[in-house]
Design a protein around this motif. Structure first.
Motif, PDB file in Angstrom:
ATOM      1  N   PHE A 168       0.836  -1.203   0.000  1.00  9.91           N
ATOM      2  CA  PHE A 168       0.000   0.000   0.000  1.00  9.91           C
ATOM      3  C   PHE A 168       0.871   1.253   0.000  1.00  9.91           C
ATOM      4  N   HIS A 169       1.876   1.262   0.871  1.00  7.56           N
ATOM      5  CA  HIS A 169       2.788   2.405   0.963  1.00  7.56           C
ATOM      6  C   HIS A 169       3.477   2.655  -0.375  1.00  7.56           C
ATOM      7  N   SER A 170       4.005   1.593  -0.982  1.00  7.31           N
ATOM      8  CA  SER A 170       4.754   1.748  -2.216  1.00  7.31           C
ATOM      9  C   SER A 170       3.893   2.297  -3.344  1.00  7.31           C
ATOM     10  N   ILE A 171       2.677   1.761  -3.476  1.00  7.67           N
ATOM     11  CA  ILE A 171       1.788   2.212  -4.548  1.00  7.67           C
ATOM     12  C   ILE A 171       1.375   3.668  -4.350  1.00  7.67           C
ATOM     13  N   ILE A 172       0.849   4.000  -3.164  1.00  6.83           N
ATOM     14  CA  ILE A 172       0.358   5.357  -2.907  1.00  6.83           C
ATOM     15  C   ILE A 172       1.497   6.369  -2.961  1.00  6.83           C
ATOM     16  N   TYR A 173       2.643   6.014  -2.383  1.00  8.52           N
ATOM     17  CA  TYR A 173       3.802   6.909  -2.352  1.00  8.52           C
ATOM     18  C   TYR A 173       4.229   7.295  -3.761  1.00  8.52           C
ATOM     19  N   HIS A 174       4.384   6.300  -4.628  1.00  9.30           N
ATOM     20  CA  HIS A 174       4.849   6.573  -5.987  1.00  9.30           C
ATOM     21  C   HIS A 174       3.783   7.248  -6.835  1.00  9.30           C
ATOM     22  N   LEU A 175       2.523   6.933  -6.583  1.00  7.23           N
ATOM     23  CA  LEU A 175       1.455   7.609  -7.316  1.00  7.23           C
ATOM     24  C   LEU A 175       1.404   9.093  -6.966  1.00  7.23           C
ATOM     25  N   ILE A 176       1.633   9.424  -5.696  1.00  7.00           N
ATOM     26  CA  ILE A 176       1.658  10.830  -5.279  1.00  7.00           C
ATOM     27  C   ILE A 176       2.815  11.546  -5.968  1.00  7.00           C
ATOM     28  N   MET A 177       3.989  10.924  -5.987  1.00  7.40           N
ATOM     29  CA  MET A 177       5.135  11.524  -6.665  1.00  7.40           C
ATOM     30  C   MET A 177       4.827  11.772  -8.139  1.00  7.40           C
ATOM     31  N   PHE A 178       4.247  10.778  -8.775  1.00  4.52           N
ATOM     32  CA  PHE A 178       3.901  10.864 -10.188  1.00  4.52           C
ATOM     33  C   PHE A 178       2.881  11.973 -10.424  1.00  4.52           C
ATOM     34  N   GLY A 179       1.854  12.003  -9.581  1.00  2.00           N
ATOM     35  CA  GLY A 179       0.787  12.996  -9.732  1.00  2.00           C
ATOM     36  C   GLY A 179       1.277  14.416  -9.515  1.00  2.00           C
ATOM     37  N   ILE A 180       2.091  14.629  -8.491  1.00  2.00           N
ATOM     38  CA  ILE A 180       2.595  15.972  -8.194  1.00  2.00           C
ATOM     39  C   ILE A 180       3.509  16.467  -9.315  1.00  2.00           C
ATOM     40  N   SER A 181       4.310  15.580  -9.874  1.00  2.00           N
ATOM     41  CA  SER A 181       5.189  15.994 -10.965  1.00  2.00           C
ATOM     42  C   SER A 181       4.376  16.452 -12.173  1.00  2.00           C
ATOM     43  N   LEU A 182       3.301  15.740 -12.485  1.00  2.00           N
ATOM     44  CA  LEU A 182       2.417  16.166 -13.577  1.00  2.00           C
ATOM     45  C   LEU A 182       1.735  17.482 -13.228  1.00  2.00           C
ATOM     46  N   TYR A 183       1.270  17.577 -11.999  1.00  2.00           N
ATOM     47  CA  TYR A 183       0.533  18.761 -11.540  1.00  2.00           C
ATOM     48  C   TYR A 183       1.401  20.021 -11.619  1.00  2.00           C
ATOM     49  N   LEU A 184       2.664  19.917 -11.220  1.00  2.00           N
ATOM     50  CA  LEU A 184       3.566  21.078 -11.271  1.00  2.00           C
ATOM     51  C   LEU A 184       3.695  21.625 -12.685  1.00  2.00           C
ATOM     52  N   ILE A 185       3.613  20.722 -13.666  1.00  2.00           N
ATOM     53  CA  ILE A 185       3.715  21.141 -15.063  1.00  2.00           C
ATOM     54  C   ILE A 185       2.401  21.693 -15.572  1.00  2.00           C
ATOM     55  N   THR A 186       1.295  20.990 -15.280  1.00  2.00           N
ATOM     56  CA  THR A 186      -0.002  21.375 -15.852  1.00  2.00           C
ATOM     57  C   THR A 186      -0.535  22.693 -15.305  1.00  2.00           C
TER      58      THR A 186
END
Length: 259
Positions: free
Chosen positions: A138-156
């Motif tokens: 659970f930690h690994s999935i949510i942690y990496h999804l947050i990283m992925f999402g924030i990186s996209l968000y910073l650009i968009t």
């Protein structure tokens, strides 16, 4: 190929990860639509929330592992490659400062590719020995999804812009982080993700370490970071320049037609 098969064989939550990626992209799109015209302070609120979630996840993981193993082992320190956001997010998500843009850069490109680390390395080595979904999964999935999402968000939401002149600073920062983590890993004799000194970390990077050695292996990782950083920033800069040139050309044509 054998390394990939090894990971996929023991990772029983690939479906959840793929679904999570889809949900993350949808949330980024919705957040962008709602916040794109808001103030910078308002745009940073989702990142602040995600940062607190990451802290909670990290603390929960550490408590779980201490309870399971009966103590705090050396490989529990948050200095894996993906832990970089624990240090970069607070540098820009609360208040803009001189390091904000640099910290955002350190949080974008590495985090966009971090989702690949879930597929290729899975995180904790013992996670691949279990066929049951637990807090580590659970930690690994949510942690990496947050990283992925924030990186996209910073650009968009246009909080971060790729410019080639930033690439050297980002490459130096990433190399510095890898060097720090490498030396600390050796000092504590830990097996920490792809910094696994005892070759009990990521099987992908263990393959590299076993072929060329631990320090040369991490030097290869740093070299790869420089290459990828220059390529990505360079290609984006070239595309941006071409777009800008075409826009100016079209503007001149319109002005000539009006005359």
């Amino acid at each position: 190929m054998n390394v990939l098969m090894f990971n996929f064989k023991y990772w029983n939550s690939i479906g959840a990860l793929l679904a999570g990626i889809g949900v993350t992209i949808v949330l980024v799109v919705l957040s962008t639509m709602y916040l794109k015209n808001k103030s910078e302070k308002t745009k940073l609120l989702p990142i602040q929330i995600c940062f607190y979630i990451l802290i909670i996840l990290e603390v929960a993981k550490i408590y779980y592992l201490i309870a399971r193993d009966g103590g705090f082992n050396a490989n529990r320190y948050p200095i894996v490659f993906c832990s970089i956001v624990m240090f970069t997010y607070p540098m820009f998500c609360f208040k803009k400062n001189k390091l904000s843009d640099f910290a955002m850069g350190m949080s974008v490109l590495p985090c966009l590719v971090s989702i690949l680390f879930v597929f290729l390395t899975v995180g904790d080595a013992d996670l691949m020995q279990s066929g049951k979904f637990n807090i580590i999964h659970f930690h690994s999935i949510i942690y990496h999804l947050i990283m992925f999402g924030i990186s996209l968000y910073l650009i968009t939401v246009k909080l971060y812009k790729f410019e080639f002149k930033k690439s050297v600073g980002i490459a130096i920062g990433l190399s510095g982080y890898v060097l720090m983590a490498t030396l600390l890993t050796v000092f504590i004799q830990g097996d920490i993700s792809f910094f696994g000194y005892g070759f009990n970390g990521s099987p992908v990077f263990n393959f590299l370490y076993q072929k060329v050695g631990y320090f040369p292996g991490n030097l290869c990782v740093m070299l790869l970071m420089w290459i990828v950083t220059f390529l990505v920033y360079g290609l984006i800069q070239i595309c941006s320049n071409i777009k800008h040139k075409n826009n100016n050309k079209n503007k001149c044509l319109e002005e000539n037609n009006n005359d």
